[in-house]
Write a protein that holds these residues in place. Structure first.
Motif, PDB file in Angstrom:
ATOM      1  N   UNK A   1       1.897  -4.893   9.346  1.00  0.00           N
ATOM      2  CA  UNK A   1       2.466  -6.139   9.840  1.00  0.00           C
ATOM      3  C   UNK A   1       3.823  -6.362   9.178  1.00  0.00           C
ATOM      4  N   UNK A   2       4.882  -6.347   9.981  1.00  0.00           N
ATOM      5  CA  UNK A   2       6.241  -6.517   9.488  1.00  0.00           C
ATOM      6  C   UNK A   2       6.761  -7.878   9.953  1.00  0.00           C
TER       7      UNK A   2
ATOM      8  N   UNK B   1      14.381  -5.808   7.495  1.00  0.00           N
ATOM      9  CA  UNK B   1      14.215  -4.490   8.076  1.00  0.00           C
ATOM     10  C   UNK B   1      14.643  -3.385   7.131  1.00  0.00           C
ATOM     11  N   UNK B   2      15.791  -3.554   6.477  1.00  0.00           N
ATOM     12  CA  UNK B   2      16.271  -2.539   5.544  1.00  0.00           C
ATOM     13  C   UNK B   2      15.318  -2.371   4.364  1.00  0.00           C
ATOM     14  N   UNK B   3      14.754  -3.476   3.890  1.00  0.00           N
ATOM     15  CA  UNK B   3      13.815  -3.401   2.773  1.00  0.00           C
ATOM     16  C   UNK B   3      12.570  -2.613   3.148  1.00  0.00           C
TER      17      UNK B   3
ATOM     18  N   UNK C   1       5.741   0.290  11.242  1.00  0.00           N
ATOM     19  CA  UNK C   1       6.082  -1.128  11.091  1.00  0.00           C
ATOM     20  C   UNK C   1       5.955  -1.812  12.452  1.00  0.00           C
ATOM     21  N   UNK C   2       5.117  -2.804  12.522  1.00  0.00           N
ATOM     22  CA  UNK C   2       4.954  -3.572  13.761  1.00  0.00           C
ATOM     23  C   UNK C   2       5.516  -4.975  13.540  1.00  0.00           C
ATOM     24  N   UNK C   3       6.688  -5.191  14.067  1.00  0.00           N
ATOM     25  CA  UNK C   3       7.385  -6.455  13.846  1.00  0.00           C
ATOM     26  C   UNK C   3       6.778  -7.560  14.687  1.00  0.00           C
ATOM     27  N   UNK C   4       6.566  -8.695  14.030  1.00  0.00           N
ATOM     28  CA  UNK C   4       6.023  -9.869  14.697  1.00  0.00           C
ATOM     29  C   UNK C   4       6.939 -11.056  14.467  1.00  0.00           C
ATOM     30  N   UNK C   5       7.020 -11.907  15.468  1.00  0.00           N
ATOM     31  CA  UNK C   5       7.879 -13.094  15.379  1.00  0.00           C
ATOM     32  C   UNK C   5       7.336 -14.064  14.334  1.00  0.00           C
ATOM     33  N   UNK C   6       8.209 -14.806  13.666  1.00  0.00           N
ATOM     34  CA  UNK C   6       7.753 -15.756  12.639  1.00  0.00           C
ATOM     35  C   UNK C   6       6.694 -16.728  13.143  1.00  0.00           C
ATOM     36  N   UNK C   7       6.877 -17.238  14.359  1.00  0.00           N
ATOM     37  CA  UNK C   7       5.917 -18.214  14.876  1.00  0.00           C
ATOM     38  C   UNK C   7       4.529 -17.609  15.050  1.00  0.00           C
TER      39      UNK C   7
END
Length: 329
Positions: free
Chosen positions: A178-179, A223-225, A239-245
């Motif tokens: 979870x990213x 993302x860079x981290x 890495x599976x990017x998820x929106x803050x909300x």
């Protein structure tokens, strides 16, 4: 220079000790004896939690400068600073950006309002108030010879809070990760070694007063981290990017369960939007995020993958089952 470090065996204190030794400074570390002092230092033992009686080993001796990393009750800073004021040149207190009052009225600078603090306080439970009390205690004893290093998020080797070590460990295990987005979310932090070098330079040059000490805003992104963590661990993590909300709707706590990350908003703007022009003008230089991640991973591997952690801080990180639920379709 003759340097006394109040601490000197963990994280910030250890980084300062090693940087000073590399300059061929004479380094004395005053600590409780729970951890080995860096090789090449002179060790003095005592417990600041025991009041002035715990400072007996500091009753004599002279130094050009002191670095104090204390983060507990301000009274400990008060007692040490008063004891050393006549025998030391400059006193650097490693404070925190947490001393700035929230919410800020604009970008945080050294002139921004700060929280109330009491140098005589015997409790350190309120971290921001305790750090401000420590600042007042240092200034009370040393005046303009007191250097207040208001560090923001600190990362790098020897980290005993567990933020970057958790991300490295999680990503090293592989699988879907979870990213927290957005991927281009700007971060502002300081590598502990850059903090150490700047502090020693400032003491050498006789600087005093408050300095906000973090990288420039946007020095790195989330993302860079995380992508650096994937690269240096050699992991097959996805890495599976998820929106803050979506992350917040899943009941996941920013900063604690997902270390380093804060969703866009007032808190994120305040913590990762600090004006550091004063420190930059005084010589602050920050290494790239990939170097910080690489060296922290090398340190963790040398330890067998298990990082030390302060017992007075909760363990950061997201439980596997909670991550799995958040990643479920």
């Amino acid at each position: 220079m003759r340097l006394l470090i109040l601490g000197g065996t963990e994280f910030v204190g250890r980084a300062v000790a090693e940087a000073a030794l590399a300059r061929d400074w004479q380094v004395t570390v005053f600590h409780r004896g729970r951890h080995a002092a860096p090789e090449g230092t002179t060790a003095l033992h005592g417990d600041r939690g025991n009041g002035t009686a715990g400072l007996a080993a500091l009753a004599s001796g002279e130094w050009d400068a002191v670095v104090d990393t204390w983060s507990g009750a301000p009274v400990a800073v008060r007692d040490a600073a008063r004891l050393l004021a006549g025998r030391v040149g400059n006193y650097a207190y490693i404070s925190s950006g947490s001393v700035y009052a929230f919410p800020p009225t604009g970008p945080l600078t050294e002139r921004s309002p700060v929280v109330a603090g009491d140098p005589d306080a015997t409790s350190g439970e309120d971290y921001a108030a305790a750090k401000r009390g420590g600042e007042l205690a240092a200034v009370d004893a040393f005046g303009d010879r007191a250097l207040l290093v208001r560090a923001g998020l600190i990362l790098g080797p020897y980290e005993n809070i567990g933020r970057l070590p958790w991300w490295l460990g999680r990503i090293a295990r592989g699988g879907p990760v979870l990213a927290p987005g957005p991927r281009d979310l700007p971060l502002q932090y300081v590598d502990v070694r850059d903090l150490a070098e700047w502090t020693l330079d400032a003491l050498r040059d006789g600087l005093g007063g408050p300095y906000s000490l973090v990288s420039e805003p946007g020095h790195a992104t989330m993302g860079e981290l995380l992508e650096s963590c994937v690269t240096v661990t050699g992991s097959a993590a996805e890495l599976r990017w998820r929106a803050p909300e979506d992350i917040l709707a899943a009941g996941i706590e920013p900063w604690t369960e997902l270390p380093v990350w804060l969703p866009p908003g007032d808190h994120q703007n305040a913590l990762f939007g600090v004006d550091v022009s004063k420190a930059l003008a005084a010589g602050l230089r920050c290494r790239p995020v990939h170097e910080t991640v690489t060296d922290t991973w090398a340190w963790l591997r040398a330890l067998g993958g298990s990082a030390p952690r302060r017992p007075d801080r909760p363990a950061p990180g997201l439980a596997p089952e909670k991550e799995a639920r958040a990643l479920a379709p």
